[in-house]
Scaffold this motif. Structure first.
Motif, PDB file in Angstrom:
ATOM      1  N   GLU A  45       0.861  -1.180   0.000  1.00 23.48           N
ATOM      2  CA  GLU A  45       0.000   0.000   0.000  1.00 23.48           C
ATOM      3  C   GLU A  45       0.895   1.227   0.000  1.00 23.48           C
ATOM      4  O   GLU A  45       1.966   1.218   0.615  1.00 23.48           O
ATOM      5  CB  GLU A  45      -0.892   0.039   1.245  1.00 23.48           C
ATOM      6  N   LYS A  47       1.166   4.882   1.404  1.00 22.28           N
ATOM      7  CA  LYS A  47       0.581   5.676   2.483  1.00 22.28           C
ATOM      8  C   LYS A  47       1.534   6.801   2.861  1.00 22.28           C
ATOM      9  O   LYS A  47       2.680   6.833   2.426  1.00 22.28           O
ATOM     10  CB  LYS A  47       0.333   4.799   3.714  1.00 22.28           C
ATOM     11  N   PRO A 129      -3.762   6.537   3.008  1.00 22.26           N
ATOM     12  CA  PRO A 129      -3.398   6.316   1.605  1.00 22.26           C
ATOM     13  C   PRO A 129      -3.029   7.642   0.933  1.00 22.26           C
ATOM     14  O   PRO A 129      -3.714   8.656   1.108  1.00 22.26           O
ATOM     15  CB  PRO A 129      -4.671   5.718   0.998  1.00 22.26           C
ATOM     16  N   LEU A 161      -5.402   3.554  -4.761  1.00 22.48           N
ATOM     17  CA  LEU A 161      -5.506   4.965  -4.388  1.00 22.48           C
ATOM     18  C   LEU A 161      -6.666   5.670  -5.098  1.00 22.48           C
ATOM     19  O   LEU A 161      -7.056   6.765  -4.700  1.00 22.48           O
ATOM     20  CB  LEU A 161      -4.199   5.707  -4.711  1.00 22.48           C
TER      21      LEU A 161
END
Length: 162
Positions: A45, A47, A129, A161
């Protein structure tokens, strides 16, 4: 693994920009590339916060994440702490991973299929995010190329995203 042989060394797994071998070797002068492994039930992810977004890992049942396995010294770990902005941006944690490939110089001490305990950095839970810079994405892609990893994993992290 002979404990004496690797005394003072720790096993580190890289999943983002530290897959970029040239940059990692500049940052961590004593680090040695041990091999590659898979982190089960995790995904990538992006972030962070505006202007400061990077990769992290998150639990995700059924997904797997390729990682590079480095043998690091105490000095290397301090360099990584600084690079990862530990403990403000990332915290350190340990995972067990199974070695998929061991590079020849470590073949007497490790073998494919060995389960090892390794540390890595995971972004603090309060981060959200966020889109990274194009430069950061390109560094990560170059790292994936270093190991022949499927860059689709990086693309999938960007899609999350939207």
């Amino acid at each position: 693994m002979s404990v004496d042989k690797f005394k003072g060394k720790k096993i580190y797994i890289a999943y983002g920009s530290n897959l970029h071998v040239e940059q990692m070797q500049e940052r961590c002068k004593e680090a040695e590339l041990l091999g590659v492994a898979t982190l089960q039930d995790h995904c990538l992810e992006y972030k962070g916060e505006p202007g400061r977004a990077y990769l992290t890992i998150a639990p995700s049942i059924g997904e797997f994440l390729p990682v590079a396995v480095w043998l690091t010294s105490a000095a290397d770990e301090l360099a990584l702490d600084e690079y990862e902005d530990y403990p403000e941006l990332y915290y350190k944690t340990s995972y067990q991973v199974k070695l998929d490939k061991v590079f020849p110089e470590f073949a007497q001490d490790f073998k494919q299929g060995d389960t090892i305990n390794a540390y890595t950095y995971v972004m603090q839970d309060d981060k959200v995010p966020a889109r990274p810079t194009d430069e950061y994405i390109e560094i990560c892609k170059a790292g994936y190329d270093n190991f022949g990893f499927d860059k689709k994993i990086l693309d999938e992290a960007l899609v999350k995203l939207r």
